[in-house]
Motif scaffolding. Structure first.
Motif: not given
Length: 329
Positions: A250-268
């Motif tokens: 029960k409740g075993f829901d795991i996924t791996t993911w891929w994404g892109v991040l930037a340095p902190p305080r990036m302009p909106a």
């Protein structure tokens, strides 16, 4: 005569003020549009792996969308920490980005990282998500999760499960399984998925919560037993194989993911521009095909959606680490 001189001085003053305002506005007007030069996409792992391959497909497609080159820079080491740290310290101008996977979070909850996932980065976009494959050595002779659990209970020493290293998603998935089933399972860490897989094939370890790119060739060749997948729904690659939840965990829901991040305080404005471009790049073509071939589905959402995913994963994995009494490395 005096009025004439005074008027001339006022006019001159107005001219100088106007010239000053123009000079102040000049940098903004002359600022180059984004992007106007190549973008560096840092991959915190060595070249040639599954993560690197997806990143390179994204770099090519994203570059075509933005009209500039996107250069992949592999900075392996520390389980991804070295590459991530270099982005956390970079200028938030949109020209240095991080290609991250779920290890980005699992490392942060098991290691004393020099950065904070939820403070030192700007989430941009998540590309896709996919389940892990729960596989057992052929020598164990089990064909489903029920059989696996029965085998673990019958063995006095229990079973060994392998991982790509301490703090990897394979490691924490195994710890979560152990906590939910109360089975006698021992973690055996390796320096990467490659050597872990070799020992699974040799029955030196019996269980592996493996990423699809790592284990799929061996599943196809019937060299390991595929017992279940860890996502909430079945994998389109093997629709006949049940999920862990369907298998009684029960409740075993795991996924791996891929994404892109930037340095902190990036302009909106830059965040929004990159989010749109990455979503478009992942929606079709090479990136979508690559993710599909690895049992993953593309994901299209806002930067805020990605931030919420990171927050949820941090909370969930911290709980697993605490319950397992794992010490920060």
């Amino acid at each position: 005569m005096f009025d004439s001189i005074l008027g001339s001085r006022k006019a001159a003053r107005r001219t100088l003020l106007a010239a000053g305002f123009c000079a102040m506005a000049l940098p903004a007007a002359a600022a180059e549009p984004y992007p106007s030069r190549p973008i560096t996409l840092i991959v915190p792992f060595a070249a040639g792996g599954g993560t690197d391959t997806i990143a390179r497909d994204l770099a090519k497609t994203l570059g075509e969308k933005l009209g500039v080159g996107v250069v992949v820079d592999n900075r392996g080491g520390g389980g991804g920490i070295i590459g991530a740290q270099s982005v956390a310290k970079a200028t938030a101008d949109g020209y240095t980005l991080l290609f991250a996977t779920s290890t980005f979070v699992t490392n942060a909850v098991t290691s004393a990282t020099p950065y904070k996932v939820d403070q030192d980065f700007t989430p941009i976009a998540m590309l896709g998500r996919g389940p892990l494959m729960v596989v057992a050595s052929k020598e164990l002779g089990v064909h489903d999760v029920a059989g696996l659990m029965d085998a673990a209970r019958k063995r006095p020493a229990g079973l060994d499960f392998c991982s790509a290293g301490p703090g990897s998603i394979n490691h924490l998935a195994g710890e979560l399984f152990k906590q939910k089933t109360q089975l006698n399972l021992t973690h055996v860490p390796y320096k990467g998925s490659g050597p872990a897989t070799l020992d699974l094939l040799a029955d030196r370890v019996q269980l592996f919560f493996a990423t699809v790119p790592t284990i799929l060739p061996y599943v196809k060749e019937d060299k390991v037993s595929l017992l279940a997948v860890t996502g909430a729904t079945r994998s389109p690659l093997y629709p006949q194989v049940p999920t862990m939840i369907e298998s009684g965990v029960k409740g075993f829901d795991i996924t791996t993911w891929w994404g892109v991040l930037a340095p902190p305080r990036m302009p909106a404005a830059l965040v929004a521009q990159l989010n749109q471009a990455i979503n478009q790049a992942a929606a079709k073509g090479a990136v979508k095909d690559r993710l599909s071939s690895e049992g993953a589905e593309t994901y299209s959402g806002s930067a805020e959606d990605f931030r919420k995913v990171l927050g949820t994963e941090l909370s969930n994995w911290r709980a697993v680490v605490k319950n397992a009494n794992l010490k920060l490395q």
